[in-house]
Motif scaffolding. Structure first.
Motif, PDB file in Angstrom:
ATOM      1  N   LEU A  13      11.256  34.444  55.114  1.00  0.00           N
ATOM      2  CA  LEU A  13      11.201  34.947  56.490  1.00  0.00           C
ATOM      3  C   LEU A  13      12.549  34.907  57.205  1.00  0.00           C
ATOM      4  O   LEU A  13      12.632  35.281  58.366  1.00  0.00           O
ATOM      5  CB  LEU A  13      10.183  34.143  57.294  1.00  0.00           C
ATOM      6  N   ARG A  18      13.427  40.404  59.307  1.00  0.00           N
ATOM      7  CA  ARG A  18      12.113  39.811  59.032  1.00  0.00           C
ATOM      8  C   ARG A  18      11.408  39.338  60.301  1.00  0.00           C
ATOM      9  O   ARG A  18      10.380  38.673  60.217  1.00  0.00           O
ATOM     10  CB  ARG A  18      12.258  38.633  58.080  1.00  0.00           C
ATOM     11  N   LEU A  21       7.701  40.147  60.559  1.00  0.00           N
ATOM     12  CA  LEU A  21       6.913  39.335  59.636  1.00  0.00           C
ATOM     13  C   LEU A  21       6.718  37.920  60.193  1.00  0.00           C
ATOM     14  O   LEU A  21       5.625  37.356  60.101  1.00  0.00           O
ATOM     15  CB  LEU A  21       7.604  39.281  58.270  1.00  0.00           C
ATOM     16  N   LYS A  71       3.653  39.398  50.843  1.00  0.00           N
ATOM     17  CA  LYS A  71       4.902  38.620  50.860  1.00  0.00           C
ATOM     18  C   LYS A  71       4.605  37.125  50.992  1.00  0.00           C
ATOM     19  O   LYS A  71       5.265  36.296  50.368  1.00  0.00           O
ATOM     20  CB  LYS A  71       5.798  39.077  51.998  1.00  0.00           C
TER      21      LYS A  71
END
Length: 99
Positions: A13, A18, A21, A71
């Motif tokens: 992350l 990112r 996310l 992920k």
């Protein structure tokens, strides 16, 4: 095991790209609820506009969430592999002096 999982997730992350996310991970339930609302609104708007008589296009909104879940599963898998490798190395070091 949990510490290795957290470490792998943090590595996954990291970085400015990112950020979505990280937001998803932090507010997972809200992300799924918001996405469901987008799905219903998209499908309803397409049907009411007369573009289609029945719409499933709104379900495409779930693609980014499913990719993010993938992920996170990858991070868990990497963490498990790290823990197993560390345990094997520790056992190998303990067994070496005895042999």
């Amino acid at each position: 095991m949990r510490a290795a999982e957290v470490t792998a997730a943090l590595e996954l992350l990291a970085g400015p790209w990112r950020a979505p996310l990280r937001l998803f991970v932090r507010h997972r339930v809200a992300a799924y609820v918001g996405t469901f609302v987008l799905v219903i609104a998209t499908n309803k708007a397409l049907v009411l506009s007369g573009t289609v008589s029945y719409s499933m296009w709104g379900w495409i909104w779930y693609a980014p969430l499913l990719l993010a879940d993938g992920k996170l599963k990858l991070a868990r898998r990497v963490a498990r592999q790290r823990v197993i490798a560390a345990m094997e190395a520790r056992h190998a070091n303990l067994a070496a002096p005895a042999g």
